[in-house]
Design a protein around this motif. Sequence first.
Motif, PDB file in Angstrom:
ATOM      1  N   GLN A 187       0.845  -1.206   0.000  1.00 30.45           N
ATOM      2  CA  GLN A 187       0.000   0.000   0.000  1.00 30.45           C
ATOM      3  C   GLN A 187       0.871   1.242   0.000  1.00 30.45           C
ATOM      4  OE1 GLN A 187      -2.810  -0.161   3.264  1.00 30.45           O
ATOM      5  NE2 GLN A 187      -4.445  -0.106   1.760  1.00 30.45           N
ATOM      6  N   PRO A 188       1.414   1.612  -1.155  1.00 31.00           N
ATOM      7  CA  PRO A 188       2.400   2.695  -1.201  1.00 31.00           C
ATOM      8  C   PRO A 188       1.855   4.041  -0.717  1.00 31.00           C
ATOM      9  CG  PRO A 188       2.077   1.693  -3.372  1.00 31.00           C
ATOM     10  CD  PRO A 188       1.116   1.040  -2.464  1.00 31.00           C
ATOM     11  N   LEU A 189       0.531   4.227  -0.788  1.00 29.68           N
ATOM     12  CA  LEU A 189      -0.008   5.535  -0.427  1.00 29.68           C
ATOM     13  C   LEU A 189      -0.476   5.610   1.027  1.00 29.68           C
ATOM     14  CD1 LEU A 189      -1.985   6.476  -3.643  1.00 29.68           C
ATOM     15  CD2 LEU A 189       0.382   6.934  -3.028  1.00 29.68           C
ATOM     16  N   ASP A 190      -0.272   4.537   1.769  1.00 31.40           N
ATOM     17  CA  ASP A 190      -0.689   4.561   3.167  1.00 31.40           C
ATOM     18  C   ASP A 190       0.485   5.040   4.029  1.00 31.40           C
ATOM     19  OD1 ASP A 190      -1.516   4.179   5.707  1.00 31.40           O
ATOM     20  OD2 ASP A 190      -2.229   2.128   5.422  1.00 31.40           O
ATOM     21  N   LEU A 221       3.648  10.931  -1.453  1.00 31.44           N
ATOM     22  CA  LEU A 221       2.386  11.571  -1.081  1.00 31.44           C
ATOM     23  C   LEU A 221       2.154  12.827  -1.919  1.00 31.44           C
ATOM     24  CD1 LEU A 221       2.314  11.254   2.817  1.00 31.44           C
ATOM     25  CD2 LEU A 221       1.304   9.758   1.114  1.00 31.44           C
ATOM     26  N   GLU A 222       3.222  13.573  -2.106  1.00 32.16           N
ATOM     27  CA  GLU A 222       3.108  14.812  -2.881  1.00 32.16           C
ATOM     28  C   GLU A 222       2.705  14.497  -4.329  1.00 32.16           C
ATOM     29  OE1 GLU A 222       3.453  18.014  -2.026  1.00 32.16           O
ATOM     30  OE2 GLU A 222       3.114  18.634  -4.105  1.00 32.16           O
ATOM     31  N   ARG A 223       3.426  13.502  -4.905  1.00 30.70           N
ATOM     32  CA  ARG A 223       3.199  13.188  -6.314  1.00 30.70           C
ATOM     33  C   ARG A 223       1.797  12.600  -6.543  1.00 30.70           C
ATOM     34  NH1 ARG A 223       7.286   9.651  -7.184  1.00 30.70           N
ATOM     35  NH2 ARG A 223       5.911   7.894  -6.874  1.00 30.70           N
ATOM     36  N   GLU A 224       1.417  11.627  -5.694  1.00 33.25           N
ATOM     37  CA  GLU A 224       0.189  10.887  -5.962  1.00 33.25           C
ATOM     38  C   GLU A 224      -1.055  11.545  -5.370  1.00 33.25           C
ATOM     39  OE1 GLU A 224       0.177   8.342  -7.934  1.00 33.25           O
ATOM     40  OE2 GLU A 224       2.350   8.243  -8.134  1.00 33.25           O
TER      41      GLU A 224
END
Length: 743
Positions: A187-190, A221-224
Motif C-alpha cells: 500500500q504505497p499511499l498509506d 504523497l506529494e506526487r500521488e
Amino acid sequence: MLRLSLLGEQRLTRRGTDLAAGGSRVIELLAYLVLHPGIRVPRAVLAGTFWPETPQPQAMTNLRRELHNLRLLLGGIEVLGMSDGAIGWVPRAALTVDVQVFAAERRAALLAARAHDQAAFVDHAQAALREYRGDLMPGNYSDWVPEPRERIQRECTSLCDQAAVALTESGQGQRALEVAGRRIGIQPLDELGHRGLIRAHLALGDLPAALQAFRRCAEVLERELGVAPAAETRALLRAGAPDARGERLANRGWHSVGGSTHPPTGTGMKTMEEQTNTVTGAEAPFTDLAASLRGTLTLPLDAGYDEARAVYNGMIDRRPAAIARVHDTADIVACVDFARNNSLGLAVRGGGHQASGLAVADDALVIDLGNMRSTTVDPAAHTVRVDGGALWADVDHATVAFGMATPSGFVASTGVGGLALGGGIGYLTRRFGLTVDNLLAADVVLADGTLVKADEVHHTELFWALRGGGGNFGVVTSFTFRMNEIGEHGKIIGGPVFYDLADAPEVMRWYRELLPTLPEELSGWIGLLTIPPGPPFPEELWGRKACGIVWCYTGAHDVAEKVLAPVRDFGSPLLVGLAPMGFDALQQAFDPLFPAGMQWYWRADFVKEISDAAIEVHARYGATLPTGFSTMHLYPIDGAAARVPADATAFAYRDGGWAGVIVGVDPDPANAEAITAWTKSYYDELHPTTAGGAYVNFMMEEGQDRIRASYLQNYERLARVKAQYDPANLFHHNQNIVPATVG
Ligand SMILES: Cc1cc2nc3c(=O)[nH]c(=O)nc-3n(C[C@H](O)[C@H](O)[C@H](O)COP(=O)(O)OP(=O)(O)OC[C@H]3O[C@@H](n4cnc5c(N)ncnc54)[C@H](O)[C@@H]3O)c2cc1C
C-alpha cells in the motif's frame, strides 16, 4: 501436486507448470468450489452464478463445457464430487490454495501473538505474507469471494506492522526493514506503512536511512495525492532524532495537513504488547482515557483497528483517532468528557448501519456501543428496556417470546439507537405508529457529561427532540419502549408477493388505492428488485427482476383468509409467499441477503402519493437495476403514525404517504461508481414527484437544506433544544441540527 493461486495472478499449476492462467473460467469455477468448502451446489445455481445474463439452457451448456475442461485439467486428481445434479468440492491433500494457506498462517500468527510467542508469530506471519503476491482476483469474482480484496490487503498490512515490531524487538533489524518495506509495496499511499519503515530505521539507530525513508514518503504523497506527510510522521522523526539536523530535515518544505502532534516518548517504537493491546505512544492523551475505561480503546496502529472502524456500508473508509468499545455508562461519560476536554470530534456508533457512515468519523473519538446490548422485558407492564447498542434482533428476541413487539423497521440487523432516534418505520407502523411513538423514556449522557432521564415528565423538551432528532442531543444509554401484542402470541402471517416487472405500473396503481382501505393489522411495502438467486425462492425465479410487495398481517388468524384475500387475488403474481411465522422470523428474513461490508449508496424522499408520473420513472429505472442487490422501496407511514400530530415529536412528516428509498448496492467496490450514478440519476428524475424532505435515516450527507426540509416546521424548535443541551455542537457527526443562536 496441484496449486491454485488466487492472490495475485490467478494460476492453476502442477509441479510449477501452468495448467491455466489469467481470468480463465476454469480457474473461476475451481476457485468458487474451493472457497465454498462443504457445500453442494445445484448445477442450475452454478450456471446462474457464472452466466447471470445468459438464458438458462445456454448457461447450463456453458457449465457442462467448463466442467469438462476442468476435469481434463485436473487429470487423475479427483476433486469434484457430483450427485443428484449437485456439484460439490471434495478437498484433497493434493491441492494447495494460497488464499487458504494465507488464512491458516495468519490465524496461527494471531494465536501466537495472543500467547506472546514472538518467534512463532513471526514465522507464521512471514509464511502468510509469502502467499500474498498482490490483489485478490479481478473485481467480477468478488461477489462470491467470501473475503473482500480490501480485507485481505488490510490483514496483510496489519501483519506487516506487527511483524516489523516483533522483529525489531527481537533484534532482527534487517528482517524488520524488509517487512516494513514489503508493507509499503502493498500500500504505497498509506502513510502508516512509511512510518513503520522510519521507525524500523530509527530502532537500528540509522538516522540517515530514516530521513531517506521520510523523504521518499513525502515524495510519494506529494506526487500521488498532492499532500504532505502528517504531523505524526514528522513528530516521529523528531522524537527519534532530537538534534537540530533531524528537526530541520523533518520540517523542511513540508506544511501540516491537519491533526495535532503528540510527540512520542523514547524511540517512538511500540512494543508488540502495546500494539496488540490498546494504547499507542504517539497519541499520549489516550493513555489516560484507556486507563479509565472498563471497555477497550483501539488506536490506529493497534491490531483490530481496521475491523473496529468498518461499518455496515463498505464504501465508508474513515480513520478515527480512537475507537472506545465501551462497557457501561461510566465509560460513555469518560469518553464524552475526554472528547470535550481535548477538543476532539466525537462520533457515536449504535449498530453502525447508517449508509452515510456517520457512526465513524476521521480523527474523531468513536464511542462504540456494540457491547451494550442487553434487554429487560416487563410483560405485565408491556415495556422493554434496551441498551443503547442493541440491534433490533436483540429486541425482537426478547419481546416476541411474550407475543409482543415494538415497532422497528423491516430488518433485524439495524441498530436500535440510530433507527429509534431517527423515527423508525417498519411493519408495525400502520398499526402502532413509528418507533418514536412507542418510546417511553431514554437515559442520555449529555455533552457536559451528565446523565439524565428524558420522558413525558423529565426533560420534556429533550424527550420531544429525541423522538426523530437523531443523535444530536447526547448518547442514549438505554431506551424504554412500549410493547404491543401481535398476531397469535407473536406469530404473524407474512412474506412476499412478486409480480413480473412488466406489471409494475399496474401493481403500483392498485397498491396505492388498496393500502388505505386495508385494516391497520395488515401492512406492506412495495419495491422493485431482483429475486435473490437462492432458497427459499423457487429456482425458476432466481435472478428475475420483479415488482414485489412484502406483507405483514398481525391480526387474528381466524379472519386472516378474508383480510388477505385481496392481496392474494390481484393480478398474475409470480409467487405468493405468504405464510404464518414468528414476527422475528419475518424481521430477519432479508438480513442474510444483505451481509455487512457491501457498497451502499442511497437517496431518499418522503412521498405523499405514488403519482402516475412517479410510476413511469419507477418502471424505467426498475428495468435498469444496475446489480442484483440494487433496489427501490416505498415504506408506508400511515394509519397510527399519521394520527400523531406533526409537532408532537420531532418527526415531522406525519400526513400519510411513504418513505421512499433508492438503493444502489453491490459487493464489489469496482461497481461503486455505477451504483452511485444509477441511484443519483433515478433520484434526480423522481425527486420532482415527491414531498421534498427525506427520512433522515435514509439520507447520505446531503447538507443543511435537506436536513431542514426533512424536519419542516420542527427544525427551529430542534435548534433551540440543541442550543440548550449541546450549545458547542459536540455531537455533530449526525444529520446535524445547528444550535440556535441564543439572544
Ligand atoms: C439494510 C438496512 C435496512 C434498513 N431498514 C430500515 C427500516 O426498515 N426502517 C427504518 O426506519 N430504517 C431502516 N434503515 C435505516 C436505519 O434506521 C439507519 O441506518 C439507522 O441509523 C441505523 O441505526 P444504527 O444504530 O445501526 O446506526 P449507526 O450507523 O450506528 O448510527 C447512526 C446515527 O445514529 C446515532 N446513534 C446511534 N446510536 C445512538 C445512541 N445510542 N445514542 C446517540 N446516538 C446514536 C449515531 O451517532 C449516528 O449519527 C435501514 C438501514 C439499512 C442499512
